[in-house]
Design a protein around this motif. Structure first.
Motif, mmCIF file in Angstrom:
data_model
loop_
_atom_site.group_PDB
_atom_site.id
_atom_site.type_symbol
_atom_site.label_atom_id
_atom_site.label_comp_id
_atom_site.label_asym_id
_atom_site.label_seq_id
_atom_site.Cartn_x
_atom_site.Cartn_y
_atom_site.Cartn_z
ATOM 1 N N MET A 123 0.847 -1.199 0.000
ATOM 2 C CA MET A 123 0.000 0.000 0.000
ATOM 3 C C MET A 123 0.879 1.245 0.000
ATOM 4 N N LYS A 124 0.564 2.172 -0.869
ATOM 5 C CA LYS A 124 1.338 3.405 -0.907
ATOM 6 C C LYS A 124 0.599 4.482 -0.136
ATOM 7 N N GLY A 125 1.383 5.386 0.468
ATOM 8 C CA GLY A 125 0.774 6.483 1.188
ATOM 9 C C GLY A 125 1.852 7.385 1.728
ATOM 10 N N TYR A 126 1.448 8.360 2.538
ATOM 11 C CA TYR A 126 2.429 9.282 3.100
ATOM 12 C C TYR A 126 3.364 8.552 4.049
ATOM 13 N N SER A 127 4.648 8.889 3.986
ATOM 14 C CA SER A 127 5.627 8.291 4.892
ATOM 15 C C SER A 127 6.585 9.375 5.364
ATOM 16 N N GLU A 135 -6.027 13.577 6.057
ATOM 17 C CA GLU A 135 -6.509 12.229 6.375
ATOM 18 C C GLU A 135 -6.198 11.838 7.824
#
Ligand SMILES: [Zn+2]
Length: 288
Positions: free
Chosen positions: A1-5, A216
């Motif tokens: 899953m890609k997302g903010y890191s 989010e």
């Protein structure tokens, strides 16, 4: 899953040969420093860490406009939360623990070749800032050119010359501290966008940061507009802070006026990063 890191765009997402190449070129290292700390009923515990990472990422982009390459260190977030440690969720370590760990980590980086280090802190706790002063002193004693970049939200209520928050610690010298001044553009935007007079913690500014850049992570089911401001004056806050009475003063945890937040206020982060990058570029030019 890609997302903010919080590792995005940092050293932690590089390979070791990439790190070696950047370090051997003595590339300036931008060091995001923050904490995991209660941020009211509406913001995530990692708000300061997100803020420090965002600032460093924006500064890196702005430095590139000056032709200066830089590397962002992995965010450091095990800081000192003396003021809010009575709230579940505020992770805190003893100042000497933070001094040991962060000094050793930044020494690692210097041994690879990153000898010019710029600390971008997003946490106002006086003990945490005192630890940063000690870290810079001990790094300097080891030949590492570590510098505190003081600007933005933090500059509004951390006074590195004030003997009260820093006790017996010697203040930072001109080599060890960059005081970032607002440009005309930033000053005008600050006057236009800022609606509350007291904004210390999880108030207008940090709520705007999360609304603008990390919406989010806003708490579900909390109506920010209905949160009451706390307290009505700065002295009440300072009294509570020095007596360990933060939770009595603000049962929800915020100090300021989150209801006045707006995503457009988050623009100040971008403008402050421009000013910080210009100040770092000028500092580096003076050193060369
Ligand atoms: Zn914060």
């Amino acid at each position: 899953m890609k997302g903010y890191s919080i590792f995005a765009g940092t050293l932690a997402d590089m390979t070791w040969p990439q790190v070696e190449e950047a370090a051997e070129a003595n590339t300036p290292l931008l060091v995001p420093v923050a904490v995991i700390e209660q941020h009211g009923h509406h913001l995530p515990l990692a708000t300061d860490t997100y803020g420090a990472h965002l600032l460093c990422t924006l500064i890196k982009g702005e430095l590139a406009n000056f032709g200066i390459a830089s590397v962002v260190a992995p965010p450091y977030y095990f800081g000192v939360n003396a003021s809010t440690s009575m709230f579940p969720g505020s992770l805190t370590v003893r100042p000497e623990t933070m001094v040991t760990v962060l000094t050793e980590i930044l020494e690692n980086c210097a041994q690879w070749g990153f000898r010019r280090q710029f600390i971008v802190n997003h946490h106002g706790d006086p003990q945490h800032n005192r630890a940063l002063v000690q870290i810079i002193h001990s790094l300097r004693a080891r030949g590492v050119e570590a510098t505190y970049v003081l600007g933005g939200l933090i500059a509004g209520f951390v006074d590195l010359d004030d003997p009260a928050p820093f006790g017996e610690s010697a203040p930072l010298s001109d080599e060890e501290l960059i005081r970032v001044q607002d440009s005309e553009t930033t000053g005008a935007a600050r006057a236009r966008l800022t609606r509350s007079s007291l904004d210390v913690h999880a108030g207008e500014r940090e709520t705007s940061l999360i609304m603008r850049f990390f919406p989010e992570t806003l708490a579900q089911g909390v109506d920010v507009r209905s949160i009451e401001p706390v307290p009505d004056d700065m002295r009440a806050f300072l009294r509570a802070e020095t007596s360990g009475g933060w939770r009595e003063l603000s049962p929800q945890g915020h100090i300021g006026d989150p209801a006045r937040a707006a995503a457009e206020n988050g623009e100040l982060y971008q403008l402050e990063a421009v000013d910080m990058a210009a100040a770092i570029a000028e500092f580096l030019r003076r050193q060369s």
